[in-house]
Design a protein around this motif. Sequence first.
Motif, PDB file in Angstrom:
ATOM      1  N   SER A  25      14.684 -23.776   3.459  1.00  0.00           N
ATOM      2  CA  SER A  25      15.308 -24.939   2.589  1.00  0.00           C
ATOM      3  C   SER A  25      13.934 -25.786   2.503  1.00  0.00           C
ATOM      4  O   SER A  25      13.674 -26.160   1.180  1.00  0.00           O
ATOM      5  N   TYR A  26      12.988 -25.775   3.215  1.00  0.00           N
ATOM      6  CA  TYR A  26      11.702 -26.310   2.986  1.00  0.00           C
ATOM      7  C   TYR A  26      10.932 -25.740   1.599  1.00  0.00           C
ATOM      8  O   TYR A  26      10.494 -26.409   0.976  1.00  0.00           O
ATOM      9  N   LYS A  28      12.110 -23.669  -0.479  1.00  0.00           N
ATOM     10  CA  LYS A  28      12.698 -23.738  -1.785  1.00  0.00           C
ATOM     11  C   LYS A  28      12.824 -25.372  -2.272  1.00  0.00           C
ATOM     12  O   LYS A  28      12.599 -25.106  -3.322  1.00  0.00           O
ATOM     13  N   GLY A  29      12.662 -26.147  -1.529  1.00  0.00           N
ATOM     14  CA  GLY A  29      12.545 -27.402  -1.981  1.00  0.00           C
ATOM     15  C   GLY A  29      11.238 -27.759  -2.505  1.00  0.00           C
ATOM     16  O   GLY A  29      10.916 -28.378  -3.652  1.00  0.00           O
ATOM     17  N   ALA A  32      10.813 -26.030  -5.895  1.00  0.00           N
ATOM     18  CA  ALA A  32      11.628 -27.108  -6.990  1.00  0.00           C
ATOM     19  C   ALA A  32      10.823 -27.988  -7.554  1.00  0.00           C
ATOM     20  O   ALA A  32      10.747 -28.432  -8.533  1.00  0.00           O
ATOM     21  N   GLU A  33      10.145 -28.662  -6.444  1.00  0.00           N
ATOM     22  CA  GLU A  33       9.402 -29.897  -6.666  1.00  0.00           C
ATOM     23  C   GLU A  33       8.237 -29.444  -7.762  1.00  0.00           C
ATOM     24  O   GLU A  33       7.897 -30.034  -8.600  1.00  0.00           O
TER      25      GLU A  33
END
Length: 78
Positions: A25-26, A28-29, A32-33
């Motif tokens: 999730s890190y 992926k985040g 996305a950023e």
Amino acid sequence: MAENVAAKTQDKAEKKSEKKPRRKSYWKGLKAEFKKIVWPDRETVTKQTIVVLLVSLALGIIIGVMDMIFKFGINLII
């Protein structure tokens, strides 16, 4: 009393296990950023680079002139 301490210890252990972030999730985040970044165009970068160089040059000259004035003033005093 011992039961209370055991319950608190168990609660702390559960909270620690809940706080661990997942690596997937890190990343992926982070991805996305990075997609949200709006990069400037070439013309904007060129203009800003010229401004930074000119301001740096002007400040260098101002500091150099002030340094010479202070040196001259100190030499007059001595």
